[in-house]
Motif scaffolding. Structure first.
Motif, PDB file in Angstrom:
ATOM      1  N   LEU A  29       0.807  -1.214   0.000  1.00 29.10           N
ATOM      2  CA  LEU A  29       0.000   0.000   0.000  1.00 29.10           C
ATOM      3  C   LEU A  29       0.844   1.270   0.000  1.00 29.10           C
ATOM      4  O   LEU A  29       0.476   2.259  -0.627  1.00 29.10           O
ATOM      5  N   SER A  30       1.979   1.243   0.657  1.00 25.87           N
ATOM      6  CA  SER A  30       2.722   2.466   0.935  1.00 25.87           C
ATOM      7  C   SER A  30       3.153   3.228  -0.315  1.00 25.87           C
ATOM      8  O   SER A  30       3.389   4.430  -0.254  1.00 25.87           O
ATOM      9  N   ILE A  31       3.254   2.561  -1.448  1.00 31.47           N
ATOM     10  CA  ILE A  31       3.734   3.245  -2.644  1.00 31.47           C
ATOM     11  C   ILE A  31       2.622   3.985  -3.372  1.00 31.47           C
ATOM     12  O   ILE A  31       2.884   4.783  -4.268  1.00 31.47           O
ATOM     13  N   TYR A  32       1.383   3.729  -2.985  1.00 30.10           N
ATOM     14  CA  TYR A  32       0.251   4.266  -3.727  1.00 30.10           C
ATOM     15  C   TYR A  32      -0.295   5.551  -3.117  1.00 30.10           C
ATOM     16  O   TYR A  32      -0.366   5.699  -1.901  1.00 30.10           O
ATOM     17  N   ALA A  33      -0.712   6.452  -3.986  1.00 30.13           N
ATOM     18  CA  ALA A  33      -1.614   7.517  -3.577  1.00 30.13           C
ATOM     19  C   ALA A  33      -3.014   6.911  -3.597  1.00 30.13           C
ATOM     20  O   ALA A  33      -3.395   6.255  -4.562  1.00 30.13           O
ATOM     21  N   MET A  34      -3.757   7.139  -2.531  1.00 35.48           N
ATOM     22  CA  MET A  34      -5.074   6.528  -2.392  1.00 35.48           C
ATOM     23  C   MET A  34      -6.145   7.606  -2.351  1.00 35.48           C
ATOM     24  O   MET A  34      -5.911   8.717  -1.851  1.00 35.48           O
ATOM     25  N   ALA A  35      -7.302   7.266  -2.841  1.00 38.15           N
ATOM     26  CA  ALA A  35      -8.387   8.239  -2.863  1.00 38.15           C
ATOM     27  C   ALA A  35      -9.736   7.543  -2.715  1.00 38.15           C
ATOM     28  O   ALA A  35      -9.863   6.340  -2.994  1.00 38.15           O
ATOM     29  N   TRP A  36     -10.685   8.326  -2.287  1.00 43.52           N
ATOM     30  CA  TRP A  36     -12.086   7.913  -2.288  1.00 43.52           C
ATOM     31  C   TRP A  36     -12.841   8.812  -3.264  1.00 43.52           C
ATOM     32  O   TRP A  36     -12.699  10.039  -3.211  1.00 43.52           O
ATOM     33  N   TYR A  37     -13.613   8.177  -4.133  1.00 42.74           N
ATOM     34  CA  TYR A  37     -14.512   8.871  -5.040  1.00 42.74           C
ATOM     35  C   TYR A  37     -15.936   8.453  -4.696  1.00 42.74           C
ATOM     36  O   TYR A  37     -16.155   7.454  -4.010  1.00 42.74           O
ATOM     37  N   ARG A  38     -16.887   9.204  -5.203  1.00 42.88           N
ATOM     38  CA  ARG A  38     -18.279   8.801  -5.035  1.00 42.88           C
ATOM     39  C   ARG A  38     -19.082   9.180  -6.278  1.00 42.88           C
ATOM     40  O   ARG A  38     -18.722  10.096  -7.007  1.00 42.88           O
ATOM     41  N   GLN A  39     -20.158   8.437  -6.470  1.00 47.11           N
ATOM     42  CA  GLN A  39     -21.070   8.722  -7.577  1.00 47.11           C
ATOM     43  C   GLN A  39     -22.484   8.636  -7.058  1.00 47.11           C
ATOM     44  O   GLN A  39     -22.961   7.540  -6.711  1.00 47.11           O
ATOM     45  N   GLY A  40     -23.133   9.787  -6.968  1.00 44.51           N
ATOM     46  CA  GLY A  40     -24.509   9.838  -6.512  1.00 44.51           C
ATOM     47  C   GLY A  40     -25.482   9.567  -7.649  1.00 44.51           C
ATOM     48  O   GLY A  40     -25.088   9.549  -8.819  1.00 44.51           O
TER      49      GLY A  40
END
Length: 115
Positions: A29-40
């Motif tokens: 995991l440590s090498i990744y940029a992580m994000a949360w997206y959403r779709q309403g």
């Protein structure tokens, strides 16, 4: 094969809280940029929060002060703590991982905010 699996979604009343988790397997995991997206419903997918590999965070204006993204590299897991939820937060929430030209998505978890 990198896999992202979200969990923690559900039905919550306005003003309530939920914590989403994204478990990453198949890579570090440590090498990744992580994000949360959403779709309403009827909307385009939008960025909710992002955390870089060194821990720098940024948030959509609509969730600042209410949502917190964090990562536990030892557990290969990223979290999204959501407080003071509103009906407009109702959406499918997706976990995203980026490293160089590689990008991966989870299958999504439904969050419904309703009384």
């Amino acid at each position: 094969q990198v896999q992202l699996v979200e969990s923690g979604g559900g039905l919550v009343q306005p003003g309530g809280s939920l914590r989403l988790s994204c478990a990453v397997s198949g890579s570090i995991l440590s090498i990744y940029a992580m994000a949360w997206y959403r779709q309403g419903p009827g909307k385009q997918r939008e960025l909710v929060a992002r955390i870089g590999s060194l821990g720098m965070t940024n948030y959509a204006d609509s969730v600042k002060g209410r949502f917190t993204i964090s990562r536990d590299n030892a557990k290969n897991t990223v979290y999204l703590q959501m407080n003071s939820l509103k009906s407009e937060d109702t959406a499918v929430y997706y976990c995203n991982a980026q490293y160089a030209s590689r990008e991966y998505w989870g299958q999504g978890t439904q969050v419904t905010v309703s009384s």
